[in-house]
Design an enzyme around this catalytic site. Structure first.
Site, PDB file in Angstrom:
ATOM      1  N   THR A 265       0.954  -1.199  -0.041  1.00 44.68           N
ATOM      2  CA  THR A 265       0.103  -0.046   0.143  1.00 44.68           C
ATOM      3  C   THR A 265       0.783   1.385   0.174  1.00 44.68           C
ATOM      4  O   THR A 265       0.657   2.282  -0.670  1.00 44.68           O
ATOM      5  CB  THR A 265      -0.910  -0.030   1.416  1.00 44.68           C
TER       6      THR A 265
ATOM      7  N   ASP B 123       1.514  -6.449  -4.374  1.00 56.81           N
ATOM      8  CA  ASP B 123       0.556  -6.401  -3.361  1.00 56.81           C
ATOM      9  C   ASP B 123       0.806  -7.754  -2.614  1.00 56.81           C
ATOM     10  O   ASP B 123       1.259  -8.691  -3.158  1.00 56.81           O
ATOM     11  CB  ASP B 123      -0.888  -6.766  -3.706  1.00 56.81           C
TER      12      ASP B 123
ATOM     13  N   CYS C 150      -5.498 -18.733  19.734  1.00 60.84           N
ATOM     14  CA  CYS C 150      -5.610 -17.539  20.539  1.00 60.84           C
ATOM     15  C   CYS C 150      -4.500 -16.680  20.252  1.00 60.84           C
ATOM     16  O   CYS C 150      -3.381 -16.983  19.984  1.00 60.84           O
ATOM     17  CB  CYS C 150      -5.665 -17.872  22.125  1.00 60.84           C
TER      18      CYS C 150
HETATM   19  N1  ASP Z   1      -2.804  -5.326   0.132  1.00 60.08           N
HETATM   20  C1  ASP Z   1      -1.738  -4.653   0.767  1.00 60.08           C
HETATM   21  C2  ASP Z   1      -0.441  -5.282   0.721  1.00 60.08           C
HETATM   22  O1  ASP Z   1      -0.204  -6.272   1.516  1.00 60.08           O
HETATM   23  C3  ASP Z   1      -1.933  -4.112   2.143  1.00 60.08           C
HETATM   24  C4  ASP Z   1      -0.971  -3.167   2.712  1.00 60.08           C
HETATM   25  O2  ASP Z   1      -0.101  -3.053   2.234  1.00 60.08           O
HETATM   26  O3  ASP Z   1      -1.192  -2.435   3.702  1.00 60.08           O
HETATM   27  O4  ASP Z   1       0.408  -5.323  -0.120  1.00 60.08           O
END
Ligand code: ASP
Length: 368
Positions: free
Chosen positions: A29, A87, A302
């Site tokens: 992201t 991603d 858990c």
């Molecule tokens: N879907 C993204 C990833 O893991 C989520 C992120 O980076 O926050 O590449």
């Protein structure tokens, strides 16, 4: 053999007060832009955007050099962008091998490494790299963001600066995960929030460092560097899986799961390591698979705590040949099995090592 614990890099302790950090940009992201199908990583965009961030560059210095820190140290960093950036939901074992291989390739040229990575599978990669990079004497720190750098209000800059700062100032010879002001041991970390900025935790180990007005490093928790040099292990077994038990799981489903080519299974059991023992069917399936050579490791589903044999239902799992995984996260247990089974060891050798701490991923002395 181990060296004494690491410490702060002080100006003057090295030839010049500049730390060299390699930033491997793998995707996530942090470097995404919104397209017609949602957020996706864009080739070349991250490094360009970093080049435009005034906080990350002192214009009086060579490109990609920070301003001096409070301890008067600058960080000079290079960015190695992966093509295409991914991603992290798309990452697989070959990608972990590439990351480990790149740390090995650049190891002698840098003081530390920052791996910029998507948050979704960051804890898996951090766990895997902990095992794959043996004999580390330098920090390898994963980071990322929940809000991309392209947005005005983001956590990308803070996380990146924090990770660079820790990597460039402290000799923490471990694979760590830096997020939201905390440095966690990589093989203890887990993603705990899909939306919040405080997205990671290491529920069974306090953070190795916390960043506030001051940086507090818990040196008593930091592992000592090992003598002998870096060894990069890129052989991993792809024949590993994780299964979360649930009430009503049937013999047929468990049997199918344990079929060849499976070599290692992380069994996520209830509470402190319990599985149904009311009929022998399920335990019989586990026992038969263990006897065939499948290594099964028991971890709790858990978030916090560890497996122990305080209930008959937990004792029965042990009796079926399942290895108690103490307080390992499911991510660490899966990566550890892939690593150990990739080293050509026998099932019994893997079982013996699975329950021992190799990189601080589990607590060996837990009071029952
Ligand atoms: N879907 C993204 C990833 O893991 C989520 C992120 O980076 O926050 O590449």
């Amino acid at each position: 053999m181990r060296l004494p614990p690491g410490g702060v890099l002080r100006s003057g302790a090295m030839a010049e007060p500049v730390s060299r950090v390699m930033v491997l940009y793998t995707g996530g992201t942090i470097g995404m832009k919104k397209g017609p199908r949602g957020f996706e990583p864009i080739e070349g965009w991250f490094a360009d955007k970093i080049a435009q961030q005034p906080q990350l560059h002192d214009p009086t210095q060579p490109r990609f050099t920070t301003y001096p820190s409070r301890s008067n140290r600058r960080i000079r960093y290079d960015i190695e962008p992966y093509s295409p950036p991914l991603d992290s939901a798309n990452l697989a074992l070959a990608d972990w091998a590439r990351f480990a291989g790149d740390v090995g390739r650049f190891y002698d040229d840098y003081d530390a490494f920052v791996i910029v990575h998507g948050t979704d599978t960051m804890a898996y990669t951090a766990s895997a790299l902990s095992f794959m990079l043996a004999g580390l004497t330098k920090p390898v720190i994963l980071t990322g963001a929940q809000i991309p750098l392209e947005q005005l209000r983001n956590d990308a800059l803070d996380n990146l600066l924090g990770a660079l700062g820790i990597a460039g100032h402290y000799r923490i010879p471990e694979v760590g995960l830096y997020f939201h002001h905390k440095l966690l041991r990589g093989c203890r970390s887990t993603k705990v929030d899909a939306a919040g900025l405080d997205a990671f935790d290491s529920p069974n180990l306090p953070p190795l460092a916390e960043v506030g007005i001051d940086v507090e490093v818990r040196w008593n928790l930091v592992r000592s560097p090992e003598l002998g040099g870096l060894q990069v292990h890129t052989q991993l077994s792809p024949h590993v899986a994780a299964l979360r038990l649930y009430p009503g799981i049937t013999r047929a489903i468990l049997e199918n799961f344990l079929r060849p080519p499976l070599e290692g299974l992380v069994l996520e059991t209830f509470g402190s390591g319990n599985a149904p023992d009311r009929d022998d069917d399920l335990l019989g399936v586990l026992r038969e698979a263990s006897e065939r050579g499948v290594v099964i490791v028991n971890v709790t589903q858990c978030l916090k705590g560890h497996v122990r044999a305080s209930y008959a239902a937990g004792r029965a799992v042990l009796d079926a040949g399942v290895v108690p995984g103490a307080d390992m996260t499911p991510e660490a247990a899966l990566a550890k099995l892939a690593f150990l089974l990739g080293q050509g060891l026998s099932p019994d050798e893997v079982r013996a090592l699975a329950g021992r701490s190799l990189r601080g991923e589990l607590s060996e002395e837990i009071e029952d």
